[in-house]
Design a protein around this motif. Sequence first.
Motif, PDB file in Angstrom:
ATOM      1  N   ALA A 110       0.808  -1.225   0.000  1.00  0.00           N
ATOM      2  CA  ALA A 110       0.000   0.000   0.000  1.00  0.00           C
ATOM      3  C   ALA A 110       0.840   1.273   0.000  1.00  0.00           C
ATOM      4  CB  ALA A 110      -0.937  -0.008   1.211  1.00  0.00           C
TER       5      ALA A 110
ATOM      6  N   GLY B  32       3.053   4.484  -1.088  1.00  0.00           N
ATOM      7  CA  GLY B  32       3.033   5.356  -2.253  1.00  0.00           C
ATOM      8  C   GLY B  32       2.319   6.648  -1.970  1.00  0.00           C
ATOM      9  N   GLY B  33       2.509   7.611  -2.839  1.00  0.00           N
ATOM     10  CA  GLY B  33       1.906   8.927  -2.662  1.00  0.00           C
ATOM     11  C   GLY B  33       0.630   9.114  -3.449  1.00  0.00           C
ATOM     12  N   TYR B  34       0.412   8.246  -4.412  1.00  0.00           N
ATOM     13  CA  TYR B  34      -0.788   8.364  -5.225  1.00  0.00           C
ATOM     14  C   TYR B  34      -1.161   6.947  -5.661  1.00  0.00           C
ATOM     15  CZ  TYR B  34      -4.187  10.490  -8.365  1.00  0.00           C
ATOM     16  OH  TYR B  34      -5.364  10.871  -8.976  1.00  0.00           O
ATOM     17  N   ALA B  35      -2.458   6.670  -5.635  1.00  0.00           N
ATOM     18  CA  ALA B  35      -2.932   5.323  -5.951  1.00  0.00           C
ATOM     19  C   ALA B  35      -3.948   5.426  -7.081  1.00  0.00           C
ATOM     20  CB  ALA B  35      -3.559   4.681  -4.716  1.00  0.00           C
ATOM     21  N   PRO B  36      -3.479   5.299  -8.318  1.00  0.00           N
ATOM     22  CA  PRO B  36      -4.354   5.599  -9.464  1.00  0.00           C
ATOM     23  C   PRO B  36      -5.630   4.771  -9.536  1.00  0.00           C
ATOM     24  CG  PRO B  36      -2.068   5.516 -10.154  1.00  0.00           C
ATOM     25  CD  PRO B  36      -2.108   5.014  -8.736  1.00  0.00           C
ATOM     26  N   ILE B  37      -5.603   3.529  -9.008  1.00  0.00           N
ATOM     27  CA  ILE B  37      -6.803   2.691  -9.175  1.00  0.00           C
ATOM     28  C   ILE B  37      -7.496   2.408  -7.847  1.00  0.00           C
ATOM     29  CG2 ILE B  37      -5.987   1.661 -11.333  1.00  0.00           C
ATOM     30  CD1 ILE B  37      -5.281  -0.874  -9.727  1.00  0.00           C
ATOM     31  N   LYS B  38      -7.269   3.267  -6.844  1.00  0.00           N
ATOM     32  CA  LYS B  38      -7.863   2.971  -5.540  1.00  0.00           C
ATOM     33  C   LYS B  38      -9.374   3.058  -5.541  1.00  0.00           C
ATOM     34  CE  LYS B  38      -7.882   6.201  -2.127  1.00  0.00           C
ATOM     35  NZ  LYS B  38      -7.555   7.426  -1.342  1.00  0.00           N
TER      36      LYS B  38
END
Lengths: 571, 571
Positions: free
Chosen positions: B418, B420-426
Amino acid sequence: MSEIRFALAQIDTCVGDLDGNADKVLEYAHRAAKRGAQVVVFPEMTLTGYPIEDLALRATFRKAAWDKANWLAVELDSDGLGDLYVVAGTVGSTAADATGPHGEAKPLNRLVVLHQGVVWAGYDKHFLPNYGVFDEFRIFTPGEKSLTFEVEGVKLGVAICEDIWQDGGPVAELAREGIDILVTINGSPYEEGKTHVRREIAAKRAAEVNAPIIYVNQVGGQDDLVFDGGSFVLAADGTMVQRSPQFVEDLSLFTLAADGTPEPADIAPALDPDEEVYSACVLGLKDYMAKNHFTGVCLGLSGGIDSALVAAMAADACGGSNVWGISMPSMYSSDGSKDDAADLARNIGAHYDVQPIEPLFNAFQQQLDLHDVAAENLQARIRGVIVMAYSNSKGLLAVATGNKSELACGYSTIYGDAVGGYAPIKDLLKTRVWELSRWRNRAAAAGVGVGGVKVVGNEEGRPGVQLAAGVMIPVNSIIKAPSAELRPGQKDSDSLPEYALLDQVLAAYIEHAHGRADLLADGFDAKTVDTVMRLVDRAEWKRRQYPLGPKVTALAFGRDRRLPVTSAFRE
Amino acid sequence: MSEIRFALAQIDTCVGDLDGNADKVLEYAHRAAKRGAQVVVFPEMTLTGYPIEDLALRATFRKAAWDKANWLAVELDSDGLGDLYVVAGTVGSTAADATGPHGEAKPLNRLVVLHQGVVWAGYDKHFLPNYGVFDEFRIFTPGEKSLTFEVEGVKLGVAICEDIWQDGGPVAELAREGIDILVTINGSPYEEGKTHVRREIAAKRAAEVNAPIIYVNQVGGQDDLVFDGGSFVLAADGTMVQRSPQFVEDLSLFTLAADGTPEPADIAPALDPDEEVYSACVLGLKDYMAKNHFTGVCLGLSGGIDSALVAAMAADACGGSNVWGISMPSMYSSDGSKDDAADLARNIGAHYDVQPIEPLFNAFQQQLDLHDVAAENLQARIRGVIVMAYSNSKGLLAVATGNKSELACGYSTIYGDAVGGYAPIKDLLKTRVWELSRWRNRAAAAGVGVGGVKVVGNEEGRPGVQLAAGVMIPVNSIIKAPSAELRPGQKDSDSLPEYALLDQVLAAYIEHAHGRADLLADGFDAKTVDTVMRLVDRAEWKRRQYPLGPKVTALAFGRDRRLPVTSAFRE
């Protein structure tokens, strides 16, 4: 008008735990009746816990709360307490939920009076706070009517928390109508200096209605919030006639004489400011553990002051034998640090393991060959992995040891020293960390052993387990210059202004919302101001720590769905 | 009444970037004037960016925004554009801020008209949304007056976003007063299916005022939100006469004829539903990177579908050569997985490194001797450390690859996969991940190469870099059974219901807020319902990922202070 005996039931509820909360109301109602009370007053949203956030939007939850209120009224009656007036809080609906799901019924923040086996009267909060920690306007619909009721010729008016913080509304209406006593139920979160403000605002309302005021506040921790209790009664002229202690559950009684004046009752002594904050932190942790079914914690012990204070708080919250302290020395850790960590663990009776990180660091470096900050962060993250391994393998709550100064400035490693489920000192500036450590040592010297700090659940604990040397936190940890020890000779002051100065700027910038011009007018030099503002403004992402991501659907996690982390509600 | 030419300036702003946003307004105003526009309309809160959250509460910020609006009016005039009417959004104050800090002035969500060198007229938003992603009622004070103004005999009425979503208020007032055209400025975040709803609500208001409506929407990513643009004009009868494309900046013009009817203009084709969602995810990532000054990303490539789709999105957002894919095989990783990861990296032209975790895992195990879930999490956390090491040492944005199904159920390792700074598919359910992967491959086969997806900043990119085989995401990654590969033979379906079923339950429970009874009525079996509800309810802490901690001071981080992560504002 007869003499009336009131009980202030300052209890600790759990969000979503309708059964447990109702059982506690029943227990306190029995105790109150036994001591001769005719009216017993509970905190805001007693049955549901508070704050319930978006749980309020679930019709099934509101239905369950309604059923529970009715069950409780019947239960009280069949226990022979039908004559008692029980004033409690719960969630209401603008229309009956029972008709089915997905109705347009909206939640209300409701006060109910249980009497003679029924939910006898209801009042809905008018002013819904929508600032700081409060999101009530987002969730609830405002009430529109005031409520009074008579008990043996004495006329009671009611209000819920924010209703007394705003001019006008229900209290103004009660003042026009005339009442004999104002009963308020509250869920007022703790913050430093707030007890004074609460008393002032209550005195203002007592004067407005020209009658005594009862202020019953919730006690206990709920996620980020700590409720400190400290319930009280003021006479119409603002004189304090009763005060309950802070941070513990309590049932206190007082008598409203037949002439309408309250009789003097017990006034709990005010706490020392350091003791107050320390107790808030311990209670927050203790309740977070209890309500999430943790019995022990683990944390890294660096020998520094932050982890030492957190470990002491943890020992006070759950007992030293339930604390796992992990020393994780690197090639840069000083012998002094290792000794201080061991001393601390011994003082509080914690488990103490040493897990050197050098072999792990070397294994990573063989593959990654990192330098500078990346190499420093690697050490912190290896420690994070070890702490979480203890958490996972032993079922312990990992507690994070970061303080507000370093979190504000981003002076921590994300996924490293910041790991954990609860961070007891995240709202304490570094200088406050030192102050509380000194206070805890003074208390230890005065005989307050591990577990002896008075919070909900260990009221009887004082003086607790005796400390061998009478000192809890090693003096070395308090007096040495702070260092992350991630490179040779590193000091916090290499990257940050000295804490004595930094904390003043942080307090002004964050807690008092001073802008740049104000900070300069406060007398801080421009270089320091610009450094601190830049650090704070850039650290927002670290403070949130989770990945942002695009919203695609109608309801996504994050900004859309705001649920309590701690909630016992199960459909 | 004369013929009037309107320009719809659908631009991408950055929160807090007063200079950059004003410069962009100037640029678009010039372009609009050159094409003969007399009125140019920008999105909600153009100068400040949107949403600005608690930045609005800073008096210095409001003062700077006010100064910038005045600067802009003067600049437009001195550039020879004084005759142009520029309709834009900004933050206002209930009283002049210039008098000093800490005044009691309150923020307003304001529309301004710049004309002849001055801020010529102002309107403040009446309806302040306070649900879902919106916190406006918390921040802003509602406006109370409507605004109309005349341009060559044509009477314009204005409204801001939520003002047209509620009955009554300013639009009702404009309907009574009578106007020739309704101009609305909007910051309407993207969600699936919303374009249809927007058009319906706009048609309703057009009918109400019996005049055409202009709907200008913001485009771009801001933290968790993506704004899709898709601005449009409807005639009084609801007929669409103009539509701007989604996900790109755009300047479109249309003419209101002298008889008051809008002349047909360009109508951008509607996007395929999969393309729409894919583009939203790419734009969110692209803008998060640009606005936070990242030029590249790193992520773990497992060979599974989630990381493959995220990598493809990243390549479309910033180009394959700016993507670092890291394969981190363990002793449980299949050869197929490793091949799939390598194929994907080759397809998108990403950097590809292999970092086996077995030696690191063994080093930890020598010290910790973990079993079961603790040992599984250890693998994921070692990977997290490696991804963050790439991020730190190369200055890359770590992107998390979790999808909504696994985040909802807590089927991920905190501080592990989990990170990371950005989660494109969250916000994409697993089944949607498969659908979008298939769509991206179809698009690739049709010639849309890496970087060819049309979003802000790469409007000219199509068809982008050609793909060797015409396939972007390895078919194996799409068709194989999902597995975390943390123990031998592990499959997601060991712990979770099959995704085809799970996602239906999640959509009903989370996105449509169905309770247990509803879910049973939906036809799901009780066992599945109970499993899913239990998983979702317990995973709240993981979804937040940061440690909770007690609130002690008046203003703490967390629930008190709500600031954008992405903000360019510097005092």
